[in-house]
Design a protein around this motif. Structure first.
Motif, PDB file in Angstrom:
ATOM      1  N   GLY A   4      50.101  -2.917  42.308  1.00 43.54           N
ATOM      2  CA  GLY A   4      49.080  -3.940  42.423  1.00 43.54           C
ATOM      3  C   GLY A   4      48.449  -3.932  43.802  1.00 43.54           C
ATOM      4  O   GLY A   4      49.145  -4.070  44.808  1.00 43.54           O
ATOM      5  N   HIS A   5      47.155  -3.736  43.835  1.00 42.75           N
ATOM      6  CA  HIS A   5      46.454  -3.637  45.121  1.00 42.75           C
ATOM      7  C   HIS A   5      46.204  -5.019  45.706  1.00 42.75           C
ATOM      8  O   HIS A   5      45.855  -5.965  44.999  1.00 42.75           O
ATOM      9  CB  HIS A   5      45.116  -2.928  44.926  1.00 42.75           C
ATOM     10  N   PHE A   6      46.440  -5.151  47.004  1.00 41.25           N
ATOM     11  CA  PHE A   6      46.062  -6.358  47.729  1.00 41.25           C
ATOM     12  C   PHE A   6      45.697  -5.952  49.149  1.00 41.25           C
ATOM     13  O   PHE A   6      46.236  -4.970  49.688  1.00 41.25           O
ATOM     14  CB  PHE A   6      47.186  -7.404  47.730  1.00 41.25           C
ATOM     15  N   TYR A   7      44.784  -6.680  49.752  1.00 44.02           N
ATOM     16  CA  TYR A   7      44.327  -6.364  51.112  1.00 44.02           C
ATOM     17  C   TYR A   7      43.783  -7.640  51.722  1.00 44.02           C
ATOM     18  O   TYR A   7      42.695  -8.091  51.382  1.00 44.02           O
ATOM     19  CB  TYR A   7      43.252  -5.277  51.062  1.00 44.02           C
ATOM     20  N   PRO A 203      51.173  -9.898  48.390  1.00 47.95           N
ATOM     21  CA  PRO A 203      50.142 -10.240  47.393  1.00 47.95           C
ATOM     22  C   PRO A 203      50.202 -11.712  47.005  1.00 47.95           C
ATOM     23  O   PRO A 203      51.261 -12.352  47.065  1.00 47.95           O
ATOM     24  CB  PRO A 203      50.483  -9.339  46.208  1.00 47.95           C
TER      25      PRO A 203
END
Length: 247
Positions: A4-7, A203
């Protein structure tokens, strides 16, 4: 394991905050009568000291090289030198920060406890003469005793969340290795080492955590044989469909 991408742009924000502290410094030159003859804002850019010194050395290779490099002094540069985990500031890992999901009245999102890191920055001041360099240094040092704290908003979608970010000044080192002829170009470099304490968040979890919307308190009278029920206080939001963004 990780998915899962988070930034959250926390490190990018730290770079922006650090650079903004030094983007409004000036050098003023005066004549023998103490009259101002020139005033210039000191340029600031992101880059390592070795890159700038190499470009400054190239300027000694003729007029064409100087026009190509186009570096004028005084100026400043800064870059990240190191990142280190700070276990002294670590909170219990199950601590959470929660926020209401937009346009919902029953569930929330949450962030687990942040991971504390120390980011090292190096600020380099380049000047052709000592007076220009000292003007810049003296406009910086009084604010760090040895710590200066700024308040930032780490998340654009959680404007109520604020974080205090301490920035400490560790050392100041001056370099003047000029050994050339009298007419050669001279560069004086002051290097200031800083330490910024930031928090890195994972996240934003959307696991359907429920918002408490019904609170009931029961009152009993304690007797020898059994407790006698007296009253219940019930608290509900009014109106029932009120959201977290409502007044």
């Amino acid at each position: 394991m990780f998915g899962g991408h988070f930034y959250h742009k926390r490190i990018r924000t730290a770079v922006s905050v650090f650079g903004s502290l030094f983007n409004n410094l000036y050098v003023i030159r005066k004549n023998s009568s103490n009259e101002v003859i020139s005033q210039g804002k000191v340029p600031l850019s992101y880059g390592s000291r070795s890159d700038f010194l190499a470009r400054l050395d190239d300027m000694a290779n003729g007029e064409g090289a100087e026009r190509k490099v186009a570096i004028k002094l005084p100026r400043m540069s800064f870059d990240i030198t190191n990142m280190e985990y700070d276990n002294q500031r670590q909170l219990p890992k199950m601590n959470t920060i929660s926020k209401a999901i937009n346009n919902t009245v029953s569930s929330r999102q949450k962030l687990y406890a942040a991971t504390p890191y120390d980011i090292g920055f190096e600020l380099n001041i380049y000047a052709k003469n000592q007076d220009d360099a000292l003007q810049i240094v003296e406009q910086i040092l009084p604010y760090f005793t040895p710590q200066y704290t700024v308040t930032v908003k780490p998340f654009a979608d959680i404007p109520s969340l604020l974080e205090d970010v301490p920035i400490s000044l560790g050392s100041v080192v001056m370099q003047d290795n000029f050994e050339g002829a009298l007419g050669d170009r001279r560069t004086i470099v002051y290097s200031l080492d800083f330490d910024m304490k930031i928090l890195l968040h994972g996240p934003l979890s959307d696991d359907g955590q429920q918002i408490i919307r019904d609170v009931r308190t029961n009152y009993f009278l304690q007797n020898a044989d059994s407790d006698e029920y007296i009253h219940t206080i019930k608290v509900l939001p009014t109106p029932n469909g009120v959201t977290a963004d409502s007044d």
